[in-house]
Motif scaffolding. Structure first.
Motif, PDB file in Angstrom:
ATOM      1  N   ALA A 188       0.867  -1.182   0.000  1.00 15.39           N
ATOM      2  CA  ALA A 188       0.000   0.000   0.000  1.00 15.39           C
ATOM      3  C   ALA A 188       0.902   1.230   0.000  1.00 15.39           C
ATOM      4  CB  ALA A 188      -0.899  -0.001   1.222  1.00 15.39           C
ATOM      5  N   VAL A 189       0.697   2.099  -0.964  1.00 20.80           N
ATOM      6  CA  VAL A 189       1.531   3.291  -1.100  1.00 20.80           C
ATOM      7  C   VAL A 189       0.703   4.518  -0.727  1.00 20.80           C
ATOM      8  CG1 VAL A 189       2.947   4.682  -2.643  1.00 20.80           C
ATOM      9  CG2 VAL A 189       2.860   2.183  -2.937  1.00 20.80           C
ATOM     10  N   PHE A 190       1.155   5.223   0.305  1.00 20.94           N
ATOM     11  CA  PHE A 190       0.469   6.421   0.786  1.00 20.94           C
ATOM     12  C   PHE A 190       1.324   7.641   0.474  1.00 20.94           C
ATOM     13  CE2 PHE A 190      -0.758   2.930   3.620  1.00 20.94           C
ATOM     14  CZ  PHE A 190      -2.139   2.966   3.488  1.00 20.94           C
ATOM     15  N   THR A 191       0.745   8.569  -0.281  1.00 17.79           N
ATOM     16  CA  THR A 191       1.448   9.798  -0.663  1.00 17.79           C
ATOM     17  C   THR A 191       0.726  10.994  -0.060  1.00 17.79           C
ATOM     18  OG1 THR A 191       2.098   8.766  -2.751  1.00 17.79           O
ATOM     19  CG2 THR A 191       2.295  11.168  -2.603  1.00 17.79           C
ATOM     20  N   LYS A 192       1.487  11.894   0.517  1.00 16.89           N
ATOM     21  CA  LYS A 192       0.920  13.059   1.184  1.00 16.89           C
ATOM     22  C   LYS A 192      -0.061  13.795   0.267  1.00 16.89           C
ATOM     23  CE  LYS A 192       2.545  17.125   3.796  1.00 16.89           C
ATOM     24  NZ  LYS A 192       3.765  17.843   4.226  1.00 16.89           N
ATOM     25  N   ASN A 193      -1.249  14.044   0.796  1.00 14.86           N
ATOM     26  CA  ASN A 193      -2.321  14.675   0.034  1.00 14.86           C
ATOM     27  C   ASN A 193      -2.209  16.199   0.166  1.00 14.86           C
ATOM     28  OD1 ASN A 193      -4.702  15.564  -1.101  1.00 14.86           O
ATOM     29  ND2 ASN A 193      -6.044  14.680   0.472  1.00 14.86           N
ATOM     30  N   PRO A 194      -1.860  16.897  -0.913  1.00 12.79           N
ATOM     31  CA  PRO A 194      -1.681  18.353  -0.813  1.00 12.79           C
ATOM     32  C   PRO A 194      -2.974  19.114  -0.553  1.00 12.79           C
ATOM     33  CG  PRO A 194      -1.538  17.636  -3.109  1.00 12.79           C
ATOM     34  CD  PRO A 194      -1.590  16.398  -2.279  1.00 12.79           C
ATOM     35  N   ARG A 195      -4.110  18.463  -0.765  1.00 12.37           N
ATOM     36  CA  ARG A 195      -5.395  19.137  -0.566  1.00 12.37           C
ATOM     37  C   ARG A 195      -5.982  18.862   0.819  1.00 12.37           C
ATOM     38  NH1 ARG A 195      -6.185  18.062  -6.367  1.00 12.37           N
ATOM     39  NH2 ARG A 195      -6.567  20.070  -7.407  1.00 12.37           N
ATOM     40  N   TYR A 196      -5.297  18.078   1.619  1.00 15.47           N
ATOM     41  CA  TYR A 196      -5.820  17.719   2.938  1.00 15.47           C
ATOM     42  C   TYR A 196      -5.940  18.939   3.845  1.00 15.47           C
ATOM     43  CZ  TYR A 196      -5.762  16.098   7.770  1.00 15.47           C
ATOM     44  OH  TYR A 196      -6.038  15.923   9.113  1.00 15.47           O
ATOM     45  N   LYS A 197      -7.101  19.065   4.476  1.00 10.92           N
ATOM     46  CA  LYS A 197      -7.328  20.098   5.490  1.00 10.92           C
ATOM     47  C   LYS A 197      -8.003  19.416   6.680  1.00 10.92           C
ATOM     48  CE  LYS A 197      -7.877  23.853   2.140  1.00 10.92           C
ATOM     49  NZ  LYS A 197      -8.801  24.884   1.574  1.00 10.92           N
ATOM     50  N   GLY A 198      -7.286  19.319   7.764  1.00 11.24           N
ATOM     51  CA  GLY A 198      -7.818  18.670   8.946  1.00 11.24           C
ATOM     52  C   GLY A 198      -6.967  19.016  10.149  1.00 11.24           C
ATOM     53  N   SER A 199      -7.065  18.210  11.181  1.00 11.26           N
ATOM     54  CA  SER A 199      -6.389  18.530  12.433  1.00 11.26           C
ATOM     55  C   SER A 199      -4.968  18.000  12.505  1.00 11.26           C
ATOM     56  CB  SER A 199      -7.195  17.957  13.606  1.00 11.26           C
ATOM     57  OG  SER A 199      -7.218  16.542  13.533  1.00 11.26           O
ATOM     58  N   LEU A 200      -4.555  17.192  11.516  1.00  8.62           N
ATOM     59  CA  LEU A 200      -3.291  16.478  11.621  1.00  8.62           C
ATOM     60  C   LEU A 200      -2.136  17.218  10.965  1.00  8.62           C
ATOM     61  CD1 LEU A 200      -4.649  12.946  10.684  1.00  8.62           C
ATOM     62  CD2 LEU A 200      -4.182  13.818  12.982  1.00  8.62           C
ATOM     63  N   THR A 201      -0.959  17.054  11.541  1.00  4.72           N
ATOM     64  CA  THR A 201       0.282  17.452  10.895  1.00  4.72           C
ATOM     65  C   THR A 201       0.921  16.209  10.310  1.00  4.72           C
ATOM     66  OG1 THR A 201       0.661  19.310  12.401  1.00  4.72           O
ATOM     67  CG2 THR A 201       2.572  18.439  11.245  1.00  4.72           C
ATOM     68  N   VAL A 202       1.191  16.220   9.020  1.00  5.05           N
ATOM     69  CA  VAL A 202       1.752  15.059   8.337  1.00  5.05           C
ATOM     70  C   VAL A 202       3.265  15.227   8.269  1.00  5.05           C
ATOM     71  CG1 VAL A 202       1.694  13.651   6.253  1.00  5.05           C
ATOM     72  CG2 VAL A 202      -0.370  14.852   7.004  1.00  5.05           C
ATOM     73  N   ASN A 203       3.994  14.313   8.898  1.00  4.00           N
ATOM     74  CA  ASN A 203       5.436  14.466   9.083  1.00  4.00           C
ATOM     75  C   ASN A 203       6.279  13.765   8.033  1.00  4.00           C
ATOM     76  OD1 ASN A 203       5.253  16.021  11.482  1.00  4.00           O
ATOM     77  ND2 ASN A 203       4.766  14.186  12.627  1.00  4.00           N
ATOM     78  N   ASN A 204       5.675  13.310   6.957  1.00  2.00           N
ATOM     79  CA  ASN A 204       6.432  12.653   5.889  1.00  2.00           C
ATOM     80  C   ASN A 204       5.715  12.889   4.571  1.00  2.00           C
ATOM     81  OD1 ASN A 204       4.432  10.341   5.458  1.00  2.00           O
ATOM     82  ND2 ASN A 204       4.922  10.128   7.639  1.00  2.00           N
TER      83      ASN A 204
END
Length: 534
Positions: A216-232
């Motif tokens: 499973a390949v997860f790539t940071k979503n540039p459109r994400y708006k939420g409570s989380l800080t994505v560290n990778n």
């Protein structure tokens, strides 16, 4: 160096407000190569489960750990422990005194990964879709208290419940409440295969071999708006055939972190080894293991047989011989650290006793030895499961009251067979939907239970579960919860065995590992980053 890190629940709880205050996907130590996470979870699209990643069907900790990275929910569990906090929502709360009307306001400007806006109508569609499809996994039962869903404008959604449910915020934090795009998910049909989309912190792509997902390949979503800080920027999750192969990959540096399920030997070795570049991280956990009974099967339909199991099994001996310090005996379906726990099985049966078990069977005119088979899964709960069932077999057979065989099957065969009632006695594990006693009771004992069990207790279903859900203060629900646990011990449709800890092993340049799993075993890949070895 090798170190063992213990994350104390009290410390984690103090840190959760910091997470809740964070926002957006920027920040952290993103960049660099993908962080590679190993797992022994297997992900298969089969005839019995053609849509493993559809939130209206998925009801398994491994599948949920895929969904959580990509499909946003209104609420989410905080880093460690505590009550749910807003995620896709800006704010949520009950708007009445009876816990029957729950309102959420979406964050402004939410978008799916393809740029489509996320609206209150999409939330309504997603919830109603999961309820209407009613996947045979039983996951829709989490939404059983929803009567109607109302929207006001594009950002406000109101849930009208058919009964009081103080646990509803927790349920909105589970993947069954994931927000889907109506363009990608048909209203009356599951989305088959390994395609998935959403508005969460990552986009998702599956690499497959035949009908199995290998990566499973997860790539940071540039459109994400939420409570989380994505560290990778990118995480890859690779499935391994067994824990030993996964451990070798970690030692060689082919993966950066391994999670469920490591073997007891691997954990012991890492705990007792100093030096090296691999660290063991221990995280508070709520995993339980138990036996389930098909109460309509000829071998165990008589309650006395099930009670004899409860009277004979030596949990301490089982845990010591198989898991050591990695688990502890459990005398209720509700773990000892959860509000409302009661040692109901110990209170009723006390210490293991062959004589007491013999008397139970004699009083019911049961001919001994009782011949039956214990079924377990070979590839879902870790390599020690076979050893655990060999120990159970020995304890029961040594009593002279049982003649027990054991049989292991792969999960893809085991789970459908259990659901169809093909097993008289079977071993299961449970990772809670959320950290509340309700999540260790209702999934097994309420209407539409996840085991498809024929056992149904009217007092539990009609009175005690609804009573417990009326109490926002969970301490006030203790009386109802205790009565439920006493009934379980008396009737033994389920037999709790042990409660376990959680571990991850990681190369020492990976940061954020203390929070990569929360207490409900939810995988939080956004916490991981690359840094300097401590």
């Amino acid at each position: 160096m090798n170190r063992k890190t213990l994350v104390l629940p009290a410390v984690v709880g103090l840190l959760t407000p910091v997470l809740a205050a964070c926002g957006g996907s920027d920040g952290g130590s993103g960049g660099g190569d993908a962080i590679v996470v190993g797992t022994t979870d297997r992900f298969t699209a089969s005839k019995e489960a053609p849509a493993p990643l559809d939130p209206a069907w998925a009801y398994d900790v491994g599948l949920w750990n895929i969904l959580r990275q990509t499909q946003q929910t209104l609420m989410m569990q905080p880093r460690g422990e505590g009550e749910p906090v807003p995620e896709a929502a800006e704010q949520c709360g009950f708007t009445d005194t009876g816990n029957e009307r729950y309102s959420c306001t979406l964050r402004d400007g939410l978008e799916f990964a393809d740029g489509d806006p996320v609206t209150a109508a999409d939330v309504k569609y997603s919830i109603e879709r999961a309820i209407a499809i009613k996947g045979d996994s039983g996951v829709a039962s989490l939404l059983s208290t929803v009567d109607t869903v109302e929207t006001k404008g594009d950002r406000e959604v109101i849930f009208h419940l058919n009964t009081a449910d103080a646990t509803f915020p927790y349920k909105l934090a589970t993947p069954v409440a994931g927000i889907v795009d109506p363009d990608d998910y048909k209203k009356d049909k599951l989305r088959e295969g390994f395609e998935m989309s959403g508005s969460g912190p990552y986009t998702f792509k599956a690499e497959t071999k035949g009908d199995e997902m290998t990566k499973a390949v997860f790539t940071k979503n540039p459109r994400y708006k939420g409570s989380l800080t994505v560290n990778n920027d990118k995480v890859e999750m690779v499935s391994f055939v067994d824990a030993e192969t996964m451990g070798t990959a970690l030692d060689k540096g082919d993966i950066d972190l391994m999670t469920r399920a490591m073997t007891p030997d691997q954990i012991n070795k890492l705990s007792n080894t100093s030096g090296g570049s691999v660290d063991l991280v221990e995280v508070s956990g709520l995993e339980i293991r138990y036996l389930g009974f098909n109460t309509e099967a000829a071998t165990v339909e008589n309650k006395a047989v099930r009670k004899a199991f409860a009277q004979l099994i030596n949990r301490s001996e089982l845990v010591t011989s198989v898991y050591g310090a990695q688990a502890e005996p459990l005398y209720s379906m509700v773990p000892a650290s959860i509000t409302g726990h009661s040692n109901s099985f110990f209170n009723l049966y006390g210490d293991p006793s062959v004589e007491k078990a013999k008397a139970l069977l004699q009083q019911a005119n049961i001919t001994t030895p009782v011949k039956l088979t214990l079924h377990y899964t070979t590839d879902h709960y870790g390599a020690a499961t076979k050893q655990e069932f060999e120990q159970l077999q020995k304890q029961l057979n040594d009593s002279g009251l049982f003649d027990v065989d054991i049989q292991g099957d792969i999960w893809d065969k085991f789970r459908p067979a259990e659901m169809k009632g093909e097993y008289d006695v079977y071993g299961m594990g449970w990772f809670p939907d959320f950290p509340d006693a309700d999540s260790f009771i209702a999934p097994f004992l309420d209407k539409g239970n996840t085991l498809n069990s024929p056992y149904a207790n009217k007092e539990i279903i009609d009175t005690l579960i609804p009573e417990s859900r009326r109490e926002a203060d969970r301490l006030s629900a203790a009386d109802s919860l205790t009565k439920i646990q006493e009934i379980i011990a008396r009737d033994v449709p389920l037999l709790p065995l042990w409660q376990g800890k959680q571990y991850v092993a990681t190369r020492d340049d990976i940061t954020g590992t203390a929070y990569v799993l929360n207490s409900a075993s939810a995988l939080q890949l956004w916490e991981l980053g690359r840094g300097v070895s401590e």
